[in-house]
Design a protein around this motif. Structure first.
Motif, PDB file in Angstrom:
ATOM      1  N   ASP A 144      19.275  37.669 -22.574  1.00  0.00           N
ATOM      2  CA  ASP A 144      20.040  36.477 -22.175  1.00  0.00           C
ATOM      3  C   ASP A 144      21.162  36.180 -23.149  1.00  0.00           C
ATOM      4  O   ASP A 144      22.283  35.868 -22.769  1.00  0.00           O
ATOM      5  CB  ASP A 144      19.139  35.235 -22.145  1.00  0.00           C
ATOM      6  CG  ASP A 144      17.879  35.461 -21.371  1.00  0.00           C
ATOM      7  OD1 ASP A 144      17.089  34.514 -21.271  1.00  0.00           O
ATOM      8  OD2 ASP A 144      17.695  36.567 -20.876  1.00  0.00           O
ATOM      9  N   LEU A 145      20.797  36.286 -24.407  1.00  0.00           N
ATOM     10  CA  LEU A 145      21.745  35.967 -25.464  1.00  0.00           C
ATOM     11  C   LEU A 145      23.041  36.754 -25.298  1.00  0.00           C
ATOM     12  O   LEU A 145      24.147  36.211 -25.399  1.00  0.00           O
ATOM     13  CB  LEU A 145      21.090  36.334 -26.795  1.00  0.00           C
ATOM     14  CG  LEU A 145      21.405  35.491 -28.009  1.00  0.00           C
ATOM     15  CD1 LEU A 145      21.167  34.045 -27.722  1.00  0.00           C
ATOM     16  CD2 LEU A 145      20.538  35.951 -29.163  1.00  0.00           C
ATOM     17  N   LEU A 146      22.901  38.024 -25.000  1.00  0.00           N
ATOM     18  CA  LEU A 146      24.072  38.876 -24.873  1.00  0.00           C
ATOM     19  C   LEU A 146      24.943  38.422 -23.712  1.00  0.00           C
ATOM     20  O   LEU A 146      26.171  38.348 -23.822  1.00  0.00           O
ATOM     21  CB  LEU A 146      23.629  40.330 -24.666  1.00  0.00           C
ATOM     22  CG  LEU A 146      24.739  41.368 -24.603  1.00  0.00           C
ATOM     23  CD1 LEU A 146      25.532  41.359 -25.884  1.00  0.00           C
ATOM     24  CD2 LEU A 146      24.157  42.751 -24.363  1.00  0.00           C
ATOM     25  N   LEU A 149      26.828  35.301 -24.674  1.00  0.00           N
ATOM     26  CA  LEU A 149      27.859  35.569 -25.669  1.00  0.00           C
ATOM     27  C   LEU A 149      29.049  36.282 -25.044  1.00  0.00           C
ATOM     28  O   LEU A 149      30.207  35.988 -25.352  1.00  0.00           O
ATOM     29  CB  LEU A 149      27.275  36.408 -26.815  1.00  0.00           C
ATOM     30  CG  LEU A 149      26.381  35.639 -27.778  1.00  0.00           C
ATOM     31  CD1 LEU A 149      25.721  36.584 -28.750  1.00  0.00           C
ATOM     32  CD2 LEU A 149      27.188  34.596 -28.539  1.00  0.00           C
ATOM     33  N   VAL A 150      28.757  37.214 -24.148  1.00  0.00           N
ATOM     34  CA  VAL A 150      29.850  37.930 -23.495  1.00  0.00           C
ATOM     35  C   VAL A 150      30.688  36.973 -22.657  1.00  0.00           C
ATOM     36  O   VAL A 150      31.926  37.040 -22.652  1.00  0.00           O
ATOM     37  CB  VAL A 150      29.291  39.082 -22.634  1.00  0.00           C
ATOM     38  CG1 VAL A 150      30.338  39.605 -21.682  1.00  0.00           C
ATOM     39  CG2 VAL A 150      28.782  40.202 -23.503  1.00  0.00           C
ATOM     40  N   LEU A 152      31.063  33.843 -23.184  1.00  0.00           N
ATOM     41  CA  LEU A 152      31.845  33.031 -24.110  1.00  0.00           C
ATOM     42  C   LEU A 152      33.073  33.805 -24.582  1.00  0.00           C
ATOM     43  O   LEU A 152      34.182  33.268 -24.666  1.00  0.00           O
ATOM     44  CB  LEU A 152      30.970  32.640 -25.305  1.00  0.00           C
ATOM     45  CG  LEU A 152      31.563  31.614 -26.258  1.00  0.00           C
ATOM     46  CD1 LEU A 152      31.851  30.334 -25.522  1.00  0.00           C
ATOM     47  CD2 LEU A 152      30.614  31.369 -27.421  1.00  0.00           C
ATOM     48  N   LEU A 153      32.854  35.079 -24.855  1.00  0.00           N
ATOM     49  CA  LEU A 153      33.964  35.930 -25.269  1.00  0.00           C
ATOM     50  C   LEU A 153      35.040  35.957 -24.202  1.00  0.00           C
ATOM     51  O   LEU A 153      36.240  35.872 -24.487  1.00  0.00           O
ATOM     52  CB  LEU A 153      33.452  37.350 -25.536  1.00  0.00           C
ATOM     53  CG  LEU A 153      34.502  38.359 -25.981  1.00  0.00           C
ATOM     54  CD1 LEU A 153      35.017  37.985 -27.342  1.00  0.00           C
ATOM     55  CD2 LEU A 153      33.922  39.758 -26.009  1.00  0.00           C
ATOM     56  N   VAL A 156      36.971  32.822 -24.398  1.00  0.00           N
ATOM     57  CA  VAL A 156      37.835  32.746 -25.568  1.00  0.00           C
ATOM     58  C   VAL A 156      39.042  33.670 -25.411  1.00  0.00           C
ATOM     59  O   VAL A 156      40.169  33.308 -25.719  1.00  0.00           O
ATOM     60  CB  VAL A 156      37.046  33.122 -26.840  1.00  0.00           C
ATOM     61  CG1 VAL A 156      37.972  33.329 -28.010  1.00  0.00           C
ATOM     62  CG2 VAL A 156      36.034  32.040 -27.147  1.00  0.00           C
ATOM     63  N   ARG A 157      38.779  34.879 -24.924  1.00  0.00           N
ATOM     64  CA  ARG A 157      39.856  35.853 -24.853  1.00  0.00           C
ATOM     65  C   ARG A 157      40.857  35.568 -23.743  1.00  0.00           C
ATOM     66  O   ARG A 157      42.060  35.684 -23.921  1.00  0.00           O
ATOM     67  CB  ARG A 157      39.273  37.255 -24.599  1.00  0.00           C
ATOM     68  CG  ARG A 157      38.748  37.945 -25.829  1.00  0.00           C
ATOM     69  CD  ARG A 157      39.831  38.186 -26.862  1.00  0.00           C
ATOM     70  NE  ARG A 157      39.374  39.083 -27.901  1.00  0.00           N
ATOM     71  CZ  ARG A 157      39.570  40.396 -27.884  1.00  0.00           C
ATOM     72  NH1 ARG A 157      40.212  40.945 -26.875  1.00  0.00           N
ATOM     73  NH2 ARG A 157      39.103  41.143 -28.851  1.00  0.00           N
ATOM     74  N   THR A 163      36.155  26.873 -23.382  1.00  0.00           N
ATOM     75  CA  THR A 163      35.140  27.543 -24.180  1.00  0.00           C
ATOM     76  C   THR A 163      33.942  26.677 -24.476  1.00  0.00           C
ATOM     77  O   THR A 163      33.079  27.052 -25.233  1.00  0.00           O
ATOM     78  CB  THR A 163      35.737  27.995 -25.517  1.00  0.00           C
ATOM     79  OG1 THR A 163      36.324  26.846 -26.137  1.00  0.00           O
ATOM     80  CG2 THR A 163      36.782  29.054 -25.300  1.00  0.00           C
ATOM     81  N   GLY A 164      33.876  25.508 -23.937  1.00  0.00           N
ATOM     82  CA  GLY A 164      32.678  24.720 -24.193  1.00  0.00           C
ATOM     83  C   GLY A 164      32.849  23.307 -23.695  1.00  0.00           C
ATOM     84  O   GLY A 164      33.904  22.911 -23.186  1.00  0.00           O
ATOM     85  N   ILE A 262      19.431  27.862 -24.241  1.00  0.00           N
ATOM     86  CA  ILE A 262      20.298  28.780 -24.973  1.00  0.00           C
ATOM     87  C   ILE A 262      21.750  28.633 -24.536  1.00  0.00           C
ATOM     88  O   ILE A 262      22.661  28.543 -25.366  1.00  0.00           O
ATOM     89  CB  ILE A 262      19.865  30.240 -24.745  1.00  0.00           C
ATOM     90  CG1 ILE A 262      18.361  30.361 -24.878  1.00  0.00           C
ATOM     91  CG2 ILE A 262      20.551  31.139 -25.740  1.00  0.00           C
ATOM     92  CD1 ILE A 262      17.853  31.720 -24.546  1.00  0.00           C
ATOM     93  N   VAL A 265      23.444  25.546 -25.860  1.00  0.00           N
ATOM     94  CA  VAL A 265      23.830  25.589 -27.265  1.00  0.00           C
ATOM     95  C   VAL A 265      25.054  26.476 -27.454  1.00  0.00           C
ATOM     96  O   VAL A 265      26.012  26.110 -28.122  1.00  0.00           O
ATOM     97  CB  VAL A 265      22.667  26.109 -28.133  1.00  0.00           C
ATOM     98  CG1 VAL A 265      23.133  26.343 -29.542  1.00  0.00           C
ATOM     99  CG2 VAL A 265      21.522  25.129 -28.111  1.00  0.00           C
ATOM    100  N   ILE A 266      25.027  27.639 -26.832  1.00  0.00           N
ATOM    101  CA  ILE A 266      26.125  28.586 -27.049  1.00  0.00           C
ATOM    102  C   ILE A 266      27.433  28.052 -26.469  1.00  0.00           C
ATOM    103  O   ILE A 266      28.495  28.202 -27.064  1.00  0.00           O
ATOM    104  CB  ILE A 266      25.795  29.947 -26.426  1.00  0.00           C
ATOM    105  CG1 ILE A 266      24.657  30.576 -27.208  1.00  0.00           C
ATOM    106  CG2 ILE A 266      27.007  30.862 -26.434  1.00  0.00           C
ATOM    107  CD1 ILE A 266      24.286  31.943 -26.724  1.00  0.00           C
ATOM    108  N   SER A 268      28.093  24.929 -25.753  1.00  0.00           N
ATOM    109  CA  SER A 268      28.281  23.516 -26.081  1.00  0.00           C
ATOM    110  C   SER A 268      28.253  22.620 -24.859  1.00  0.00           C
ATOM    111  O   SER A 268      29.030  21.672 -24.758  1.00  0.00           O
ATOM    112  CB  SER A 268      29.635  23.302 -26.790  1.00  0.00           C
ATOM    113  OG  SER A 268      29.868  24.307 -27.705  1.00  0.00           O
TER     114      SER A 268
END
Lengths: 320, 343, 274
Positions: A144-146, A149-150, A152-153, A156-157, A163-164, A262, A265-266, A268
């Protein structure tokens, strides 16, 4: 009807037990909120002790539980030391946000999973089913974490998504539609993430429930009677599979709630997750208990809903 | 036949992964605590076989690093400095199994060359090294916690299923309590009950205990089911008629029926628990620095500039995928086998 | 095989067993009276057949007799001992003397144990003999039941249905019981196997002075092998007589029904009594 009443009573008993359990668990924790204060040399230990007794932290466990239970009924649910306010109001706002996110994600996940599961079961063994099975297995191996994070990336990109957070600055001045759009664009990525994470398990279960229904003797008999495939699928097999599927609903609420911590938090997202993490780090005990209780309430409510749906849809349960 | 391949494939993959992690000292080019403050966030070193003049070398080599003129703070390859990669080199010392000192490393380059296989983090710590050492923590946490959960599940499930009655009621009600809380919230709650600032090893053990103790309910239910059906089998009744004691029946006839379920549960729980440890540490609630859990490797990704500029910091998360794959394959294959074993 | 003027081996008086069940999701209970006030005598060295339709209570009676279940009321006298009054420790030696063979041999054998281990298991449980002594005894029993000794390390799934039943019988004989109960033990076998096993059982009975109780609903088979027949109907024993007499002069109306249901039986009986 008696069945439903029993389920509701069962649920309330369970929630009471959970509240006692989590309360006891957290009160046994060594150290409390005021320990951090004690490290500050300018705060005397008398002040700390005074604060302690003011908030009733030096009373015995059952007494504190009693006070807390009473305050739950009042709607306060204890007191938050970090935020210096009753816990209740803090929770509602956050809970609303978590519910918003998880409901949308649940809806999305089921909207995708049901057709996929049914289609996969109907085409069992053929390349479509195998491809589906392969993709779900592949998705399952991605932590899940991955995924989050992806995503979110991505935000951002590319800058296509914020982003949150849940709202942009100047939210209050938006029109109603702009407000909706704004919130939507904020929950897009978290919701997609949650959906991706819970989809594989759902599809698998739906597929196996449908396969079992399709392979049961009465369906084969119906097929022998010449009933066309689509009608067979939706009017015969699906209702037969509805029992395990409704139970699955209860289960998926649990996994969705867990995963939402999760992602909140990631990304926000201002839900219960970040609140809880903060509370743990600052040992804000009543907030933690409040969040745990609330999440159980959601879970138990979800299961209860599933029970009601089962009662309504499955005549076998009504007969008892 | 295909299932056998799956099982063996999974086992080979698992053995490989665990072997790498177990012998982290040997396979990692650098020591677990090595830092290169001069080289923060260096990209993964590319391994070359063909040099700048187009000549092929059998022995791979790497280039040195110099500051990138275009991007301040970043590094670029300097093709004037060539460092061949050697195998079985002497490097920083470590202890095999914590007891036997050794300085042998599988591969490395001579100083001042650096081989950052997976790049470096903000402190200049080589990520592949940290990944291997981190695996020791995260995998161990997952395995031990899974063993704990299943052990508890077996005890509770066997007692509840075998003796029935009020024992069954009480135990299963307790299990219902644990299952009624969303798993991660329960984990967090129990973690919250523990002291925040304790010594490293204590945190590790506490974390394992927490994760393991929280998840006993589902295995218990499954084991109880198996025990319930096993104890009614006629060969158990026959043995009872010979005068067998409860302990004998459990040991000889009932529990052996559960081995398949136990193995499958462990295979399913380990990846879940590894992820739990990683998540907790990622959020700051698990083991702390400098213990290189996989979670702490990923923690820096919470900062946007790391997330967007240094893509190699994602790699530890990506490397989790083969771990999950291996365990899920094993669990799948085991479940298939269970169906075919005559009961 | 009959006519031994000793005391009967087993005397069952007033045996009753009730099962109390709860309706799911309510607190209402209802009782099933499986067996009510059963009276039964079993002569030493003889063969008693217990017949009746499904649900008549035959299995319940033998389960109580073999000490697998406890009756709600009544007495069981075995070899002069009031079995139900014994304490757990005293029961252990008694268990050796009464053995039961089930209808489905496959479920009665642990699929993970070898034939040798299965046969020797009762000895292991009762703590008898050394490992080699037990093995020796197991091989001996295999021979007696017509199983080749070299099959000692085979698993049950490698045996046919009839052979598995032989295995179960060999195991039951390990502790040298006095009473062997066969609960529909032959029902799942084909006729050829039934014949072979019946013959083997007759030999074993002579060899070891065994007493048999056959639970069956196959009257034809019963007429061949039993000295006495007890008929059960709705949880009670309605008639117990010597075989020939029962067939010739049935008293209870249910017995009459049973006999009527087997049209070919009359001709067989006429042959026999002629």
């Amino acid at each position: 009807m008696r069945y439903l009443i029993r389920r509701v009573l069962n649920a309330m008993l369970l929630l009471a037990a959970i509240s006692a359990f989590s309360f006891a668990l957290l009160q046994w924790a060594p150290g409390d909120f005021f320990d951090a204060m004690r490290l500050n040399p300018r705060v005397s230990s008398q002040t700390v002790e005074g604060l302690r007794s003011k908030y009733g932290m030096n009373q015995t466990l059952p007494v504190r539980y009693g006070h807390w239970a009473f305050s739950v009924l009042k709607g306060d649910m204890g007191f938050s030391f970090s935020y210096n306010s009753p816990v209740g109001p803090l929770l509602w706002a956050r809970a609303r946000n978590t519910l918003l996110l998880t409901s949308i994600a649940t809806l999305l996940a089921w909207l995708l999973a049901i057709p996929l599961g049914i289609w996969s079961a109907a085409n069992k063994g053929r390349w479509g089913d195998r491809a589906c099975g392969f993709s779900t297995s592949a998705l399952l191996t991605i932590p899940d974490l991955l995924v989050f994070l992806v995503l979110l990336l991505l935000a951002v990109r590319t800058g296509w998504f914020p982003t949150g957070g849940m709202i942009s600055t100047g939210f209050d001045n938006f029109t109603f539609w702009s407000k909706c759009k704004d919130v939507a664009v904020h929950f897009a990525l978290p919701a997609v993430g949650l959906t991706v994470v819970t989809l594989p398990v759902l599809v698998r279960h739906i597929r196996s429930a449908m396969v079992e229904a399709l392979e049961s003797p009465f369906i084969r008999a119906a097929r022998g009677h010449g009933i066309p495939r689509t009608r067979l699928l939706f009017r015969y097999a699906l209702p037969a599979a509805s029992n395990p599927l409704i139970s699955l609903l209860g289960f998926s609420v649990a996994t969705m709630l867990s995963a939402s911590v999760i992602v909140e938090v990631i990304m926000s997202w201002p839900g219960l997750g970040p609140l809880m993490v903060q509370a743990i780090l600052s040992r804000d005990v009543y907030v933690v208990v409040g969040v745990v209780m609330l999440s159980s309430v959601f879970l138990v409510a979800g299961n209860l809903l599933a029970d009601v749906l089962l009662f309504v849809s499955d005549p076998r349960i009504r007969v008892e | 036949m295909k299932n056998r391949h799956k099982l063996w494939g999974a086992l080979v993959l698992l053995a490989g992964l665990h072997g790498l992690v177990l012998f982290a000292g040997f396979f990692a080019p650098y020591g677990s605590a090595a830092q290169e403050r001069e080289l923060p966030f260096a990209p993964p070193t590319r391994i070359h076989f063909v040099d700048a003049r187009g000549k092929f070398h059998v022995r791979p080599f790497v280039y040195g690093l110099k500051d990138d003129a275009r991007i301040p703070g970043a590094f670029a390859a300097d093709s004037t400095q060539v460092y061949p990669v050697h195998f079985f080199v002497q490097g920083s010392s470590y202890k095999i199994a914590g007891m036997f000192p050794s300085r042998l490393h599988f591969f490395g380059v001579s100083a001042p060359g650096r081989i950052f296989l997976l790049g470096s983090d903000g402190y200049g710590r080589e990520q592949f090294t940290r990944f291997l050492y981190g695996g020791q923590i995260s995998l161990a946490a997952g395995l031990i916690a899974a063993a704990l959960s299943v052990l508890l599940g077996v005890i509770v499930g066997a007692l509840a299923g075998f003796y029935g009655g009020w024992i069954d009621e009480v135990l299963m009600r307790g299990g219902e309590l644990f299952l009624a809380l969303p798993w991660l919230y329960l984990l967090f709650a129990v973690r919250a009950a523990l002291p925040l600032h304790v010594a490293e090893w204590q945190v590790f053990l506490l974390l394992i205990a927490v994760i393991g103790l929280v998840g006993w309910a589902r295995p218990a239910r499954l084991i109880r089911g198996v025990v319930l059906s096993a104890k009614e089998r006629n060969f158990v009744v026959a043995a009872r008629a010979f005068g067998a004691s409860d302990a004998y029946l459990l040991r000889r006839h009932v529990l052996p029926q559960t081995y398949g379920v136990i193995l499958t549960q462990v295979a399913l729980l380990v990846p879940q628990y590894v992820l739990a440890e990683v998540t907790l540490t990622f959020l700051g609630l698990g083991v702390g620095e400098p213990m290189p859990s996989w979670g702490s490797l990923l923690a820096s990704l919470q900062q946007y500039y790391v997330l967007s500029s240094y893509w190699w910091m994602f790699l530890p998360a990506a490397l989790l995928i083969p771990v999950f794959l291996a365990y899920y394959m094993a669990a799948d294959a085991l479940q298939e086998r269970l169906k075919t074993v005559p009961l | 095989m009959s006519g031994l003027r000793k005391e009967p081996l087993v005397c069952i008086r007033g045996l009753s067993k009730q099962y109390v069940q709860r309706r799911p999701l309510t607190s209402a209970k209802f009782t099933i009276r499986a067996v009510e006030n059963v009276e039964l005598t079993i002569q030493r060295g003889g063969t008693l057949a217990l017949v009746g339709e499904s649900g008549a209570g035959k299995s319940t009676v033998v389960r109580c007799l073999s000490l697998i279940e406890r009756p709600t009321a009544g007495e069981i006298w075995f070899d002069g001992v009031n079995v139900l009054k014994l304490r757990a420790k005293e029961l252990l030696p008694l268990r050796r003397q009464i053995q039961i063979i089930f209808q489905d041999p496959t479920s009665a054998l642990n699929p993970g144990m070898t034939a040798g281990e299965i046969i020797a298991e009762p000895l292991v449980i009762q703590g008898e003999g050394t490992k080699s002594e037990r093995r020796h005894r197991a091989l001996e029993l295999m021979e007696q039941t017509g199983l080749p000794a070299k099959w000692e390390s085979k698993l049950p799934l490698e045996f046919s249905g009839g052979q598995r039943q032989r295995l179960a019988i060999a195991r039951a004989l390990a502790l040298e019981p006095k009473l062997l109960i066969l609960d529909e033990a032959l029902s799942s076998l084909d006729l050829a196997n039934q014949e072979m096993i019946l013959r083997m059982l007759a030999e074993l009975q002579a060899m070891h002075s065994l007493t048999y109780v056959h639970v069956s609903h196959d009257l034809r088979m019963v007429s061949d092998l039993a000295d006495e027949v007890a008929v059960m109907y709705e949880g009670r024993v309605v008639e117990q007589k010597r075989t020939a007499e029962l067939f010739a002069h049935p008293e209870h109306p249910y017995t009459q029904d049973l006999l009527d249901a087997m049209p070919s039986l009359e001709s067989i009986c006429e042959e026999r009594s002629a």
